[in-house]
Scaffold this active site. Sequence first.
Site, short mmCIF file in Angstrom:
data_model
loop_
_atom_site.label_atom_id
_atom_site.label_comp_id
_atom_site.label_asym_id
_atom_site.label_seq_id
_atom_site.Cartn_x
_atom_site.Cartn_y
_atom_site.Cartn_z
N LYS A 1 0.85 -1.18 0.00
CA LYS A 1 0.00 0.00 0.00
C LYS A 1 0.89 1.24 0.00
O LYS A 1 2.00 1.15 0.53
CB LYS A 1 -0.96 0.03 1.19
N ASP B 1 0.49 8.56 3.80
CA ASP B 1 1.10 7.21 3.75
C ASP B 1 0.59 6.38 4.94
O ASP B 1 0.09 5.28 4.73
CB ASP B 1 2.63 7.31 3.71
#
Length: 308
Positions: free
Chosen positions: A90, A168
């Site tokens: 991810k 993030d």
Amino acid sequence: MAPIRLAIVGLGKIARDQHLGAIDATEGIDLVAVASRHAKLDGVRCFHEIGDLLASDVEIDAVSLCTPPQGRFEQAKAALDAGKHVMLEKPPGATLSEVYALEALAKEKGLTLFATWHSRAAAAVEPARGLLAKRKIRSVAVEWKEDVRHWHPGQAWIWEPGGLGVFDPGINALSIVTRILPEKFHLTRSDLTFPTNRAAPIAANLAFETDGGVPVSAEFDWRQTGPQTWDIRVETDEGPVVLTHGGSRLVVDGVQRIVEEDREYRTLYRDFVALVADHRSDADFSPLVHVADAFMLGRRIQTDAFED
Ligand code: NAP
């Protein structure tokens, strides 16, 4: 079925902290190669670039991309074009159009694309989803606050365009919220705080609303020292449902129900083995859609320069 012969691309922090151990602990998948510009790993064939790996005599079935999101599209495309299944760290990419293109390419080639969301594999997530399906939700509040100096020391890419800055970690929270809420939601306000010397935000304050009008707020901040906060609090008609510690603990109506050690990456590799065996993909890009919206609607606030 023979074990999947896997190569890791980008042997950095997350590959070493989580992927190596999880692959070792998972039946049906063996690490046979690494492609990383600088890093090497004993016991497997090592290459500098994915192109060298794919052109070599090493036989692999799949790659796990642990590189930063910028540049991952080219690596994933090269792997799919070479007939390899792909597992993506991810966030799945640096843009929406590239991740949808990868999804289409994997489908066309009959290969597995697994866009992983490790936080969705945290122990409290599925139980919370089950509970919330049965309750009336009144509001949702996300607090995801950590110390960037501790978690991302020296990672230049994270502050560059495509690195997402505080999103993030924030996208991990969004990956949980998109999984546990029974309704979809959309962004209504986005305040993004940028250090004067950085191209990515250090903090974000977001407001969303579900299709049924339930308010969802999210605060992401990278400036938190001391205890770290990765909490999602859902107020319901029967009492609060609270996920803490990144989704590994669950408190329901004030009672601690789940406390579990980290097993996220072992779950991801177990799922990858099953997806490949079933000739399926798992590519839900909704957390990245919300991040893209936050940049589109974002009101820019400037703060002091940030030094590592
Ligand atoms: P990292 O420590 O910087 O590692 C990434 C590795 O990829 C580098 O060591 C580097 O190895 C390689 N690389 C290839 N192209 C690169 C480039 N242009 N710039 C920098 N490195 C490049 O990053 P990470 O923390 O492992 O994060 C990688 C991915 O995992 C990110 O998408 C992140 O969101 C995700 N993730 C990280 C964490 C975490 O706690 N750090 C947790 C979950 C997920 P070579 O120099 O040898 O090529």
